[in-house]
Design a protein around this motif. Structure first.
Motif, PDB file in Angstrom:
ATOM      1  N   GLY A  14       6.297  11.937   0.014  1.00  0.00           N
ATOM      2  CA  GLY A  14       7.516  11.496  -0.290  1.00  0.00           C
ATOM      3  C   GLY A  14       7.059   9.403   0.898  1.00  0.00           C
ATOM      4  O   GLY A  14       6.696   9.275   1.518  1.00  0.00           O
ATOM      5  N   TYR A  15       8.160   8.289   0.270  1.00  0.00           N
ATOM      6  CA  TYR A  15       7.732   7.368   0.520  1.00  0.00           C
ATOM      7  C   TYR A  15       8.730   7.268   2.131  1.00  0.00           C
ATOM      8  O   TYR A  15       7.838   6.585   3.392  1.00  0.00           O
ATOM      9  CB  TYR A  15       8.561   5.938   0.064  1.00  0.00           C
ATOM     10  CG  TYR A  15       8.069   5.600  -1.207  1.00  0.00           C
ATOM     11  CD1 TYR A  15       7.214   5.023  -0.919  1.00  0.00           C
ATOM     12  CD2 TYR A  15       8.876   6.237  -2.615  1.00  0.00           C
ATOM     13  CE1 TYR A  15       6.595   4.665  -2.109  1.00  0.00           C
ATOM     14  CE2 TYR A  15       7.830   5.823  -3.131  1.00  0.00           C
ATOM     15  CZ  TYR A  15       6.645   4.845  -3.305  1.00  0.00           C
ATOM     16  OH  TYR A  15       6.287   4.725  -4.751  1.00  0.00           O
TER      17      TYR A  15
ATOM     18  N   GLY B 140       1.300  -1.391  -0.152  1.00  0.00           N
ATOM     19  CA  GLY B 140       0.063  -0.038   0.090  1.00  0.00           C
ATOM     20  C   GLY B 140       1.207   1.543   0.528  1.00  0.00           C
ATOM     21  O   GLY B 140       0.680   2.112  -0.456  1.00  0.00           O
ATOM     22  N   LEU B 141       1.829   1.461   1.116  1.00  0.00           N
ATOM     23  CA  LEU B 141       3.428   2.384   0.389  1.00  0.00           C
ATOM     24  C   LEU B 141       3.254   2.866  -0.444  1.00  0.00           C
ATOM     25  O   LEU B 141       3.826   3.775  -1.508  1.00  0.00           O
ATOM     26  CB  LEU B 141       3.811   2.581   1.772  1.00  0.00           C
ATOM     27  CG  LEU B 141       4.935   3.177   2.276  1.00  0.00           C
ATOM     28  CD1 LEU B 141       3.963   4.491   2.493  1.00  0.00           C
ATOM     29  CD2 LEU B 141       6.548   3.013   2.998  1.00  0.00           C
ATOM     30  N   PHE B 142       3.749   1.809  -1.031  1.00  0.00           N
ATOM     31  CA  PHE B 142       4.269   2.015  -2.803  1.00  0.00           C
ATOM     32  C   PHE B 142       3.551   2.438  -3.075  1.00  0.00           C
ATOM     33  O   PHE B 142       3.752   2.791  -4.412  1.00  0.00           O
ATOM     34  CB  PHE B 142       4.994   0.314  -3.272  1.00  0.00           C
ATOM     35  CG  PHE B 142       5.938   0.445  -4.673  1.00  0.00           C
ATOM     36  CD1 PHE B 142       6.396   0.555  -4.384  1.00  0.00           C
ATOM     37  CD2 PHE B 142       4.369  -0.361  -5.898  1.00  0.00           C
ATOM     38  CE1 PHE B 142       7.380   1.121  -5.719  1.00  0.00           C
ATOM     39  CE2 PHE B 142       5.042  -0.335  -7.217  1.00  0.00           C
ATOM     40  CZ  PHE B 142       6.487  -0.006  -6.695  1.00  0.00           C
ATOM     41  N   ILE B 143       2.014   1.598  -3.188  1.00  0.00           N
ATOM     42  CA  ILE B 143       1.100   2.494  -4.432  1.00  0.00           C
ATOM     43  C   ILE B 143       0.852   3.978  -3.985  1.00  0.00           C
ATOM     44  O   ILE B 143       0.513   4.537  -4.550  1.00  0.00           O
ATOM     45  CB  ILE B 143       0.417   1.216  -4.407  1.00  0.00           C
ATOM     46  CG1 ILE B 143       0.274   0.158  -4.961  1.00  0.00           C
ATOM     47  CG2 ILE B 143      -1.339   2.341  -5.019  1.00  0.00           C
ATOM     48  CD1 ILE B 143      -0.480  -1.040  -4.653  1.00  0.00           C
ATOM     49  N   ASP B 144       0.106   3.892  -2.362  1.00  0.00           N
ATOM     50  CA  ASP B 144      -0.557   5.233  -2.477  1.00  0.00           C
ATOM     51  C   ASP B 144       0.374   5.633  -0.736  1.00  0.00           C
ATOM     52  O   ASP B 144       0.495   6.010   0.410  1.00  0.00           O
ATOM     53  CB  ASP B 144      -1.252   4.686  -1.855  1.00  0.00           C
ATOM     54  CG  ASP B 144      -2.219   5.702  -0.836  1.00  0.00           C
ATOM     55  OD1 ASP B 144      -2.111   6.575  -1.414  1.00  0.00           O
ATOM     56  OD2 ASP B 144      -3.065   5.820  -0.263  1.00  0.00           O
ATOM     57  N   PRO B 145       1.281   7.210  -1.572  1.00  0.00           N
ATOM     58  CA  PRO B 145       2.651   6.881  -0.288  1.00  0.00           C
ATOM     59  C   PRO B 145       2.708   8.389  -0.473  1.00  0.00           C
ATOM     60  O   PRO B 145       1.420   8.957  -1.086  1.00  0.00           O
ATOM     61  CB  PRO B 145       3.961   7.533  -1.833  1.00  0.00           C
ATOM     62  CG  PRO B 145       3.835   7.046  -2.928  1.00  0.00           C
ATOM     63  CD  PRO B 145       2.613   6.519  -2.714  1.00  0.00           C
TER      64      PRO B 145
ATOM     65  N   PRO C  44       6.932  10.796   7.618  1.00  0.00           N
ATOM     66  CA  PRO C  44       6.376  10.076   8.506  1.00  0.00           C
ATOM     67  C   PRO C  44       5.103  10.496   9.211  1.00  0.00           C
ATOM     68  O   PRO C  44       4.980  11.211  10.530  1.00  0.00           O
ATOM     69  CB  PRO C  44       7.270   9.979   9.941  1.00  0.00           C
ATOM     70  CG  PRO C  44       7.968  11.507   9.771  1.00  0.00           C
ATOM     71  CD  PRO C  44       8.022  11.584   8.509  1.00  0.00           C
ATOM     72  N   GLU C  45       3.867  10.667   8.578  1.00  0.00           N
ATOM     73  CA  GLU C  45       2.162  10.990   8.220  1.00  0.00           C
ATOM     74  C   GLU C  45       1.227   9.608   9.124  1.00  0.00           C
ATOM     75  O   GLU C  45       2.433   8.289   9.090  1.00  0.00           O
ATOM     76  CB  GLU C  45       2.423  11.262   7.314  1.00  0.00           C
ATOM     77  CG  GLU C  45       2.224  12.087   6.273  1.00  0.00           C
ATOM     78  CD  GLU C  45       2.382  13.064   6.820  1.00  0.00           C
ATOM     79  OE1 GLU C  45       1.989  14.150   7.497  1.00  0.00           O
ATOM     80  OE2 GLU C  45       3.163  14.251   5.931  1.00  0.00           O
ATOM     81  N   VAL C  46       1.486  10.212  10.765  1.00  0.00           N
ATOM     82  CA  VAL C  46       1.143   9.958  11.749  1.00  0.00           C
ATOM     83  C   VAL C  46      -0.690   9.634  11.046  1.00  0.00           C
ATOM     84  O   VAL C  46      -1.275   8.410  11.604  1.00  0.00           O
ATOM     85  CB  VAL C  46       1.265   9.985  13.489  1.00  0.00           C
ATOM     86  CG1 VAL C  46       1.935   9.493  13.136  1.00  0.00           C
ATOM     87  CG2 VAL C  46       0.354  11.326  12.830  1.00  0.00           C
ATOM     88  N   ASP C  47      -0.891  10.074  10.440  1.00  0.00           N
ATOM     89  CA  ASP C  47      -2.753  10.049  10.029  1.00  0.00           C
ATOM     90  C   ASP C  47      -3.593   9.769   8.744  1.00  0.00           C
ATOM     91  O   ASP C  47      -3.778   9.998   7.948  1.00  0.00           O
ATOM     92  CB  ASP C  47      -3.115  11.796   9.901  1.00  0.00           C
ATOM     93  CG  ASP C  47      -2.480  12.412   9.204  1.00  0.00           C
ATOM     94  OD1 ASP C  47      -1.641  12.404   8.952  1.00  0.00           O
ATOM     95  OD2 ASP C  47      -2.778  13.955   8.695  1.00  0.00           O
ATOM     96  N   ARG C  48      -1.459   9.138   8.213  1.00  0.00           N
ATOM     97  CA  ARG C  48      -2.538   8.437   6.963  1.00  0.00           C
ATOM     98  C   ARG C  48      -1.264   7.198   6.480  1.00  0.00           C
ATOM     99  O   ARG C  48      -0.739   7.580   7.533  1.00  0.00           O
ATOM    100  CB  ARG C  48      -2.418   9.141   5.836  1.00  0.00           C
ATOM    101  CG  ARG C  48      -1.475   9.451   5.260  1.00  0.00           C
ATOM    102  CD  ARG C  48      -0.486   9.349   4.154  1.00  0.00           C
ATOM    103  NE  ARG C  48      -1.279   9.340   3.129  1.00  0.00           N
ATOM    104  CZ  ARG C  48      -0.792   9.095   2.321  1.00  0.00           C
ATOM    105  NH1 ARG C  48      -0.337   7.881   1.912  1.00  0.00           N
ATOM    106  NH2 ARG C  48      -1.941   8.946   1.003  1.00  0.00           N
ATOM    107  N   LEU C  49      -1.479   6.112   5.666  1.00  0.00           N
ATOM    108  CA  LEU C  49      -0.548   4.714   5.732  1.00  0.00           C
ATOM    109  C   LEU C  49       0.418   5.815   5.201  1.00  0.00           C
ATOM    110  O   LEU C  49       0.699   6.750   4.331  1.00  0.00           O
ATOM    111  CB  LEU C  49      -1.066   3.950   4.339  1.00  0.00           C
ATOM    112  CG  LEU C  49       0.053   3.227   4.101  1.00  0.00           C
ATOM    113  CD1 LEU C  49      -0.161   1.696   5.314  1.00  0.00           C
ATOM    114  CD2 LEU C  49      -0.711   2.664   2.300  1.00  0.00           C
ATOM    115  N   SER C  50       1.884   5.150   6.001  1.00  0.00           N
ATOM    116  CA  SER C  50       3.429   6.051   5.571  1.00  0.00           C
ATOM    117  C   SER C  50       4.111   4.813   5.810  1.00  0.00           C
ATOM    118  O   SER C  50       3.632   4.290   6.411  1.00  0.00           O
ATOM    119  CB  SER C  50       3.416   7.376   6.318  1.00  0.00           C
ATOM    120  OG  SER C  50       3.219   6.876   7.005  1.00  0.00           O
TER     121      SER C  50
END
Length: 588
Positions: free
Chosen positions: A239-240, A230-235, A243-249
């Motif tokens: 960027g990858y 998911g991180l690869f598809i939806d960073p 360090p976002e804590v409120d969404r996939l990261s």
């Protein structure tokens, strides 16, 4: 298959209960700013050729990064795609968004029933589906025209818990599915993360008694696979490695990798007496490492912004406020009742009734009581979160909905020799679980006393027909309330100053400062800083929350009194009560 009727039951009840809202929705209106922003982001992404993380036009034209992952955007795109060739993407996305409500509630009802099937008699599973559609803690986030993930996240938590329960006896395949569903839940929104981890932690209870390292490993593998892919598809927009804590990261991808590494260690521990505690210590240490790397995770929404900005921002968002007064019975009673029931089941000695109702997966070594007490702990966490944040009342509500068929089954089995008493017990359970919240909701909606008529009549302030008024401001920045920005961007070609998305805190603070300023005879610096060429205003019977703590000498108060400052010139108005003012830098 028994799940299809339950899906149809929950979805159908949701549609019926929303009858009052359907005319407005079918006329082209949605229920909240987030819904407009969601559809706008997808539509802008379609024009750009790929789904976006940001929305253009907000923050005085700079655009704003929206914290949501794009998993739900993908789903809505798929729902809309078959319609787009016939009615265009704008209408197709609107139709998909509207359909999301009944589909989501139907999915939630069916998944809840499936999740508790090992704990209940099948003939009572309908009660979980019905509760998912009618309890206020869910119904208020599932009204027609809400295009958001709130219902789906509850369903994904239930799905993860259901697979985890079925993996209890050492079913590695079900453990892998629990990992997949938990990974998708976190990808959808990290709001699910505490309950996904609590579901996985239940497998550690089994680990303390039986060597189920293979189940923990496959669960971790499934979760890690989804989070990394998911991180690869939806960073995130940064960027990858942002360090976002409120969404996939990378925060959650690292969590998945550490979980996988820890469970791998468990597979290598010998089957000796110290195996259980050592395995728990390994996973606890790795969890501590993760928290040390990303401490903002433990602070929740208040770890995202500096304290002063967080207070100014979250203080005007109703869903971030605690449950107060009579709302407790409406939103928290189902979870509190389920918590009491789980504690009662956990405190009882193993007896004939417990043995008959206890699933085969829980029977070895008296694990049933431990599981009930652990469920009570999870229910208590859900209840506390719901009490502190209105946004999270759904967590304890689905706990209450899930326990309903279990309690009905308990009454039937325990009172099998007394059918009349069993019927009375079941009716009482239904009346308490469904009736108390509904009566509280009715009492809240009913006026307790005759209110004095307002001194003046106020317009509707609807934005449905705002486009003609704002046509002259196309491409220009318009100062409006931050709660109106998403719909203005959705319906018109203007730019807005700020909105209620915390990655756009800079624009929000500029918007807030402009409304709070004492206007004076010249354009105040706070207004000039917004870059706005126009101001859009509509009077309301209550004072604006952004200025409620100030003396009545703000820009908002001046416009509400009908005395605009000399640097604002009327540029038009409409029947809904909106007035557009043009900002001039001269009093001539």
């Amino acid at each position: 298959m028994y799940l299809l009727p339950l899906f149809l039951l929950a979805a159908g009840v949701n549609i019926l209960l929303g009858l009052g809202a359907w005319p407005s929705v079918l006329a082209g209106n949605l229920q909240d700013p987030d819904s407009y922003m969601r559809l706008l982001r997808i539509e802008q992404g379609i024009r750009a050729g790929h789904l976006l993380t940001s929305v253009a036009g907000d923050q005085s034209g700079a655009g704003v990064m929206i914290e949501w992952s794009r998993l739900l955007d993908m789903l809505l795109w798929l729902l809309a795609a078959p319609l787009a060739p016939f009615i265009g993407w704008h209408k197709a996305l609107f139709a998909a968004g509207v359909a999301l409500g009944p589909l989501g509630v139907g999915f939630l009802g069916a998944v809840l029933a499936w999740a508790v099937e090992p704990f209940a008699l099948r003939r009572y599973l309908w009660s979980a589906a019905l509760a998912a559609a009618v309890l206020p803690g869910i119904m208020t986030i599932a009204v027609p025209g809400v295009v958001h993930y709130h219902v789906l996240l509850l369903a994904m938590i239930a799905l993860t818990a259901g697979f985890t329960a079925r993996a209890w006896r050492g079913d590695s395949w079900r453990g892998f599915l629990a990992g997949l569903s938990g990974g998708f839940a976190i990808w959808l929104t990290p709001e699910t993360m505490p309950f996904v981890l609590m579901a996985y932690a239940s497998l550690l209870l089994r680990w303390l008694r039986e060597p189920n390292a293979s189940v923990l490993f496959t669960t971790a593998a499934g979760c890690c696979d989804v989070l990394v892919l998911g991180l690869f598809i939806d960073p995130p927009a940064g960027g990858y490695f942002a360090p976002e804590v409120d969404r996939l990261s990378c925060v959650y991808a690292v969590m998945g990798l550490l979980f996988l590494a820890g469970s791998s260690v468990l597979t290598r521990l010998p089957n000796r007496s110290w195996r259980g505690p050592v395995g728990c210590i390994v996973l606890a240490v790795l969890f501590g490492v993760w928290v040390a790397l990303f401490p903002g995770v433990m602070l929740g929404p208040y770890g995202i912004l500096p304290p002063a900005e967080a207070q100014a921002f979250f203080g005007v968002i109703a869903e971030q406020m605690p449950v107060r007064g009579g709302d407790a019975a409406m939103f928290l009673f189902p979870g509190a009742a389920a918590l009491a029931y789980a504690l009662w089941r956990g405190a009882r000695r193993q007896d004939r009734v417990q043995a008959l109702l206890m699933p085969e997966m829980l029977k070895p070594r008296g694990d049933g009581r431990v599981i009930w007490l652990y469920l009570a702990l999870c229910g208590a966490v859900a209840l506390v979160l719901g009490a502190k944040f209105l946004l999270f009342v759904g967590f304890s509500t689905i706990f209450g909905a899930a326990m309903l068929p279990v309690a009905l089954s308990q009454a039937s089995v325990g009172l099998a020799g007394k059918p009349q008493l069993a019927s009375l017990a079941r009716v009482s359970i239904l009346a308490l679980a469904l009736g108390v919240p509904e009566l509280a909701a009715i009492a809240k909606a009913s006026p307790t006393e005759t209110a004095a008529p307002p001194a003046r009549s106020y317009p509707s302030c609807k934005l449905r027909g705002i486009a003609p008024l704002l046509a002259q401001a196309a491409g220009q920045v318009v100062l409006a309330g931050p709660e109106d920005a998403p719909e203005l961007l959705y319906r018109t070609q203007v730019k807005t100053v700020g909105s209620l998305f915390h990655h756009g805190i800079t624009g929000y603070m500029r918007d807030r400062a402009a409304w709070r300023v004492a206007p004076g005879s010249a354009v105040p610096p706070e207004v000039a800083a917004t870059g706005a060429a126009y101001v859009l205003f509509c009077p309301s019977p209550s004072r604006y929350l952004l200025v409620a703590d100030l003396p009545k000498n703000t820009l908002w108060d001046a416009l509400a009194a009908g005395t605009p400052p000399p640097w604002l010139k009327p540029a038009g108005s409409n029947e809904e009560g909106w007035t557009l003012y043009r900002i001039t830098h001269s009093t001539d």
